[in-house]
Design an enzyme around this catalytic site. Structure first.
Site, short mmCIF file in Angstrom:
data_model
loop_
_atom_site.label_atom_id
_atom_site.label_comp_id
_atom_site.label_asym_id
_atom_site.label_seq_id
_atom_site.Cartn_x
_atom_site.Cartn_y
_atom_site.Cartn_z
N LYS A 161 -3.73 -67.49 -13.43
CA LYS A 161 -3.70 -68.91 -14.17
C LYS A 161 -4.51 -69.16 -15.33
O LYS A 161 -5.53 -70.17 -15.23
CB LYS A 161 -3.84 -69.84 -12.98
CG LYS A 161 -2.84 -69.69 -11.95
CD LYS A 161 -2.65 -71.06 -11.09
CE LYS A 161 -1.91 -70.68 -9.98
NZ LYS A 161 -2.27 -69.67 -8.86
N ARG A 168 1.13 -65.79 3.68
CA ARG A 168 0.66 -65.67 4.93
C ARG A 168 1.88 -65.44 5.84
O ARG A 168 1.27 -64.87 6.90
CB ARG A 168 0.04 -67.20 5.21
CG ARG A 168 -1.38 -67.43 4.66
CD ARG A 168 -1.90 -68.60 4.62
NE ARG A 168 -1.07 -69.26 3.51
CZ ARG A 168 -1.33 -70.69 3.32
NH1 ARG A 168 -2.49 -71.46 3.75
NH2 ARG A 168 -0.55 -71.28 2.32
O1 C5P Z 1 0.43 -67.90 2.13
P1 C5P Z 1 1.46 -68.58 1.07
O2 C5P Z 1 3.05 -68.07 1.22
O3 C5P Z 1 1.38 -70.16 0.94
O4 C5P Z 1 1.10 -68.04 -0.33
C1 C5P Z 1 1.40 -68.57 -1.64
C2 C5P Z 1 0.90 -67.94 -2.74
O5 C5P Z 1 1.29 -68.57 -4.07
C3 C5P Z 1 -0.62 -68.21 -2.79
O6 C5P Z 1 -1.24 -66.93 -3.35
C4 C5P Z 1 -0.90 -69.25 -3.60
O7 C5P Z 1 -2.21 -69.25 -4.32
C5 C5P Z 1 0.30 -69.11 -4.73
N1 C5P Z 1 0.67 -70.31 -5.47
C6 C5P Z 1 0.83 -71.60 -4.74
N2 C5P Z 1 1.24 -72.60 -5.41
C7 C5P Z 1 1.28 -72.57 -6.87
C8 C5P Z 1 0.82 -71.40 -7.42
C9 C5P Z 1 0.59 -70.31 -6.92
O8 C5P Z 1 1.14 -71.73 -3.59
N3 C5P Z 1 1.66 -73.63 -7.53
#
Ligand code: C5P
Length: 239
Positions: free
Chosen positions: A69, A216
């Site tokens: 980012k 996750r």
């Molecule tokens: O574990 P989970 O499915 O919540 O992971 C979502 C991923 O997407 C993480 O790596 C998080 O940093 C990323 N992310 C997010 N929201 C955003 C941008 C990136 O959850 N707006």
């Protein structure tokens, strides 16, 4: 530069976020999932520890989304994106708020790098961890949804097509001919973790997402291979 890279476009839209702290665990997950998912996402958590070598190792197992980012002056953003590309990234993120000049230069860079291999620069509009009450005061005059649409228009008019957005913003961005990548993807029985506004994988694709980031629910599963397979299969099951 010679990169041993699994090619982009991806074989399916599921990108697994390798949100772990060690190289060994990241590679173990990538080895197990390489034949199943479309790609892998790595962020500062791994990049700051293992850098270019880790991006290269993951890129040999699937298209890599480097999610650092960037939000900086244009020359620094250009150099940083080039570094990710040289290491083997297929997707990278920058902030849409970095402004027209930076985004315009990102679009030129994307065009240049696509002469070498397929590569996308995605712009993050408003972080999904923000809600109306956490907006900085300079942004409170209009709702988040309007900021998202305005920033998406800015991104598009600067020459980029890729956006990272929440699944709940997909409807706002339909018919703009954007490449939409969304995190916040969950099956209904999954733990939400700190994600607040989530959506199922098939529903997000139906609403126009081009790629889904899942972290996750897959990497913390008892059996990540089985869970990743369920996420991919959900996209192809006839309802
Ligand atoms: O574990 P989970 O499915 O919540 O992971 C979502 C991923 O997407 C993480 O790596 C998080 O940093 C990323 N992310 C997010 N929201 C955003 C941008 C990136 O959850 N707006």
């Amino acid at each position: 530069m010679n990169v041993n890279q699994k090619s982009f476009p991806m074989k399916n839209p599921i990108i697994v976020a390798l949100d772990v702290d060690t190289r060994d665990r990241a590679i173990e997950l990538a080895d197990g999932l390489t034949d199943i998912v479309g790609g892998f996402k790595v962020g500062p958590r791994l990049c700051l520890r293992y850098g270019e070598d880790l991006i290269r190792e993951v890129a040999a197992r699937g298209p890599v989304f480097v999610d650092n980012k960037h939000f900086d002056i244009p020359s620094t953003m250009i150099a940083s994106v080039r570094a990710s590309f040289d290491a083997g990234a297929s997707l990278v993120t920058v902030h849409a708020l970095s402004g027209r000049e930076a985004l315009f230069k990102m679009a030129l860079l994307e065009k240049e790098l696509n002469q070498i291999r397929p590569f996308r620069i995605l712009a993050v509009t408003v972080l999904t961890s923000w809600d109306q009450s956490s907006l900085p005061s300079v942004m409170t005059a209009q709702p988040i949804s309007q900021h998202v649409v305005d920033l998406a228009r800015l991104v598009q008019s600067s020459g980029l097509q890729g956006i990272v957005c929440s699944p709940h913003e997909l409807d706002l961005l339909q018919n703009m001919n954007l490449y939409l990548v969304t995190p916040g993807i969950r099956f209904s029985m999954d733990d939400l973790g700190d994600q607040k506004r989530v959506m199922g994988p098939e529903q997000a694709i139906r609403r126009g997402a081009n790629a889904l980031v899942v972290g996750r629910p897959i990497i913390d599963a008892k059996n990540p291979v089985e869970t990743a397979t369920e996420y991919v299969m959900a996209l192809y099951e006839k309802k």
